[in-house]
Design a protein around this motif. Structure first.
Motif, short mmCIF file in Angstrom:
data_model
loop_
_atom_site.label_atom_id
_atom_site.label_comp_id
_atom_site.label_asym_id
_atom_site.label_seq_id
_atom_site.Cartn_x
_atom_site.Cartn_y
_atom_site.Cartn_z
N PHE A 185 0.94 -1.16 0.08
CA PHE A 185 0.06 -0.02 -0.04
C PHE A 185 0.93 1.41 -0.09
O PHE A 185 0.56 2.13 -0.88
CB PHE A 185 -1.07 -0.07 0.99
CG PHE A 185 -2.16 0.79 1.24
CD1 PHE A 185 -3.05 0.89 0.31
CD2 PHE A 185 -2.05 2.14 1.94
CE1 PHE A 185 -4.16 1.84 -0.03
CE2 PHE A 185 -2.88 3.25 1.87
CZ PHE A 185 -3.97 2.87 0.97
N GLY A 186 1.88 1.15 0.61
CA GLY A 186 2.94 2.59 0.97
C GLY A 186 3.47 2.74 -0.22
O GLY A 186 3.49 3.69 -1.02
N ALA A 187 4.64 1.63 -0.69
CA ALA A 187 5.35 1.77 -1.92
C ALA A 187 4.61 1.70 -3.24
O ALA A 187 5.03 2.47 -3.94
CB ALA A 187 6.46 0.94 -1.74
N GLY A 188 3.56 0.92 -3.11
CA GLY A 188 3.10 0.77 -4.44
C GLY A 188 1.83 1.64 -4.84
O GLY A 188 1.47 2.00 -5.92
N ILE A 189 1.14 2.25 -3.98
CA ILE A 189 0.17 3.28 -4.03
C ILE A 189 0.55 4.63 -3.40
O ILE A 189 0.47 5.69 -4.02
CB ILE A 189 -1.11 2.98 -3.17
CG1 ILE A 189 -1.28 1.41 -4.03
CG2 ILE A 189 -2.34 3.79 -3.51
CD1 ILE A 189 -2.59 0.76 -3.45
N LEU A 190 0.65 4.84 -1.96
CA LEU A 190 0.80 6.10 -1.56
C LEU A 190 2.10 6.91 -2.03
O LEU A 190 2.01 7.89 -1.91
CB LEU A 190 0.78 5.87 -0.12
CG LEU A 190 -0.41 5.56 0.71
CD1 LEU A 190 -0.34 5.58 2.20
CD2 LEU A 190 -1.67 6.55 0.34
N LEU A 191 3.35 6.39 -2.08
CA LEU A 191 4.39 6.71 -2.40
C LEU A 191 4.79 6.57 -3.79
O LEU A 191 5.81 7.00 -4.14
CB LEU A 191 5.58 6.20 -1.32
CG LEU A 191 5.33 6.39 0.33
CD1 LEU A 191 6.54 5.86 0.84
CD2 LEU A 191 5.31 7.87 0.56
N ARG A 192 3.89 6.06 -4.52
CA ARG A 192 4.18 5.88 -5.73
C ARG A 192 4.78 7.11 -6.86
O ARG A 192 5.70 7.04 -7.49
CB ARG A 192 3.15 5.21 -6.69
CG ARG A 192 3.48 4.84 -8.06
CD ARG A 192 2.47 4.30 -8.89
NE ARG A 192 3.02 4.04 -10.33
CZ ARG A 192 2.13 3.92 -11.35
NH1 ARG A 192 0.81 4.06 -11.13
NH2 ARG A 192 2.67 3.73 -12.29
N ASP A 193 4.18 8.15 -6.62
CA ASP A 193 4.63 9.46 -7.23
C ASP A 193 5.89 9.83 -6.68
O ASP A 193 6.82 10.33 -7.76
CB ASP A 193 3.59 10.65 -7.06
CG ASP A 193 2.25 10.37 -7.74
OD1 ASP A 193 2.28 9.60 -8.70
OD2 ASP A 193 1.17 10.83 -7.11
N TRP A 194 6.31 9.80 -5.60
CA TRP A 194 7.62 10.32 -5.09
C TRP A 194 8.54 9.19 -5.65
O TRP A 194 9.87 9.63 -5.87
CB TRP A 194 7.54 10.24 -3.52
CG TRP A 194 8.71 10.73 -2.94
CD1 TRP A 194 9.30 11.94 -3.00
CD2 TRP A 194 9.81 10.04 -2.23
NE1 TRP A 194 10.29 12.24 -2.52
CE2 TRP A 194 10.92 10.73 -2.01
CE3 TRP A 194 9.89 8.54 -2.33
CZ2 TRP A 194 12.19 10.44 -1.55
CZ3 TRP A 194 11.06 8.27 -1.61
CH2 TRP A 194 12.26 9.00 -1.39
N LEU A 195 8.12 7.81 -5.31
CA LEU A 195 9.17 7.00 -6.09
C LEU A 195 9.59 6.79 -7.30
O LEU A 195 10.41 6.42 -7.82
CB LEU A 195 8.79 5.57 -5.40
CG LEU A 195 8.90 5.33 -4.04
CD1 LEU A 195 8.04 4.03 -3.77
CD2 LEU A 195 10.30 5.23 -3.35
N ASP A 196 8.78 7.22 -8.13
CA ASP A 196 8.81 7.68 -9.67
C ASP A 196 9.76 8.23 -10.05
O ASP A 196 10.30 8.25 -11.32
CB ASP A 196 7.52 7.93 -10.17
CG ASP A 196 6.35 6.82 -10.47
OD1 ASP A 196 6.76 5.65 -10.17
OD2 ASP A 196 5.08 7.03 -10.76
N GLN A 197 10.59 9.31 -9.20
CA GLN A 197 11.51 9.95 -9.51
C GLN A 197 12.77 9.24 -9.81
O GLN A 197 13.90 9.68 -10.35
CB GLN A 197 11.79 11.19 -8.74
CG GLN A 197 12.07 11.00 -7.32
CD GLN A 197 12.10 12.02 -6.44
OE1 GLN A 197 12.50 12.94 -7.00
NE2 GLN A 197 11.93 11.65 -5.17
N PHE A 198 12.91 8.08 -9.21
CA PHE A 198 13.99 7.02 -9.18
C PHE A 198 13.77 6.00 -10.28
O PHE A 198 12.49 5.82 -10.49
CB PHE A 198 14.23 6.47 -7.81
CG PHE A 198 14.52 7.49 -6.57
CD1 PHE A 198 15.43 8.18 -6.78
CD2 PHE A 198 13.46 7.83 -5.74
CE1 PHE A 198 15.75 9.24 -5.64
CE2 PHE A 198 13.51 8.72 -4.70
CZ PHE A 198 14.64 9.31 -4.70
#
Length: 101
Positions: free
Chosen positions: A46-59
């Motif tokens: 839920f966290g990495a796959g949904i909530l933080l997805r936009d932020w993680l997409d920079q990597f």
């Protein structure tokens, strides 16, 4: 008519109650392990796959945005690792409490 159903077992009669301090400790450790693993599962899915997805997409990882990778593949790898760790940890826990088959 017998009052044996209303009798409480003696303090040393663990078989009558079906519970002992050791079995309570085993189940407490088992539930703690499950709680930690389920929390990791929730954070990854839920966290990495949904909530933080936009932020993680920079990597990037393997040519794909990291948020997309976690949502599609990374969480599956983490879930498989959690299954293997659970098996290992339960085997160790059962040995500790002498519950091996």
């Amino acid at each position: 008519m017998s009052d044996s159903a209303n009798e409480t077992p003696e303090a040393g009669d663990e078989q009558a109650t079906g519970e002992s301090a050791e079995s309570n400790a085993y189940w407490a450790a088992n539930l703690k392990l499950l709680g930690v693993l389920m929390a990791i599962w929730f954070v990854v899915s839920f966290g990495a796959g949904i909530l933080l997805r936009d932020w993680l997409d920079q990597f990037m990882l393997g040519g794909y945005p990291l948020g997309f990778w976690f949502a599609q593949q990374g969480s599956i790898y983490v879930f498989i690792a959690l299954i293997f760790y659970y098996s290992f940890a339960m085997r160790r826990l059962e040995r500790k409490y002498d519950l091996e088959d």
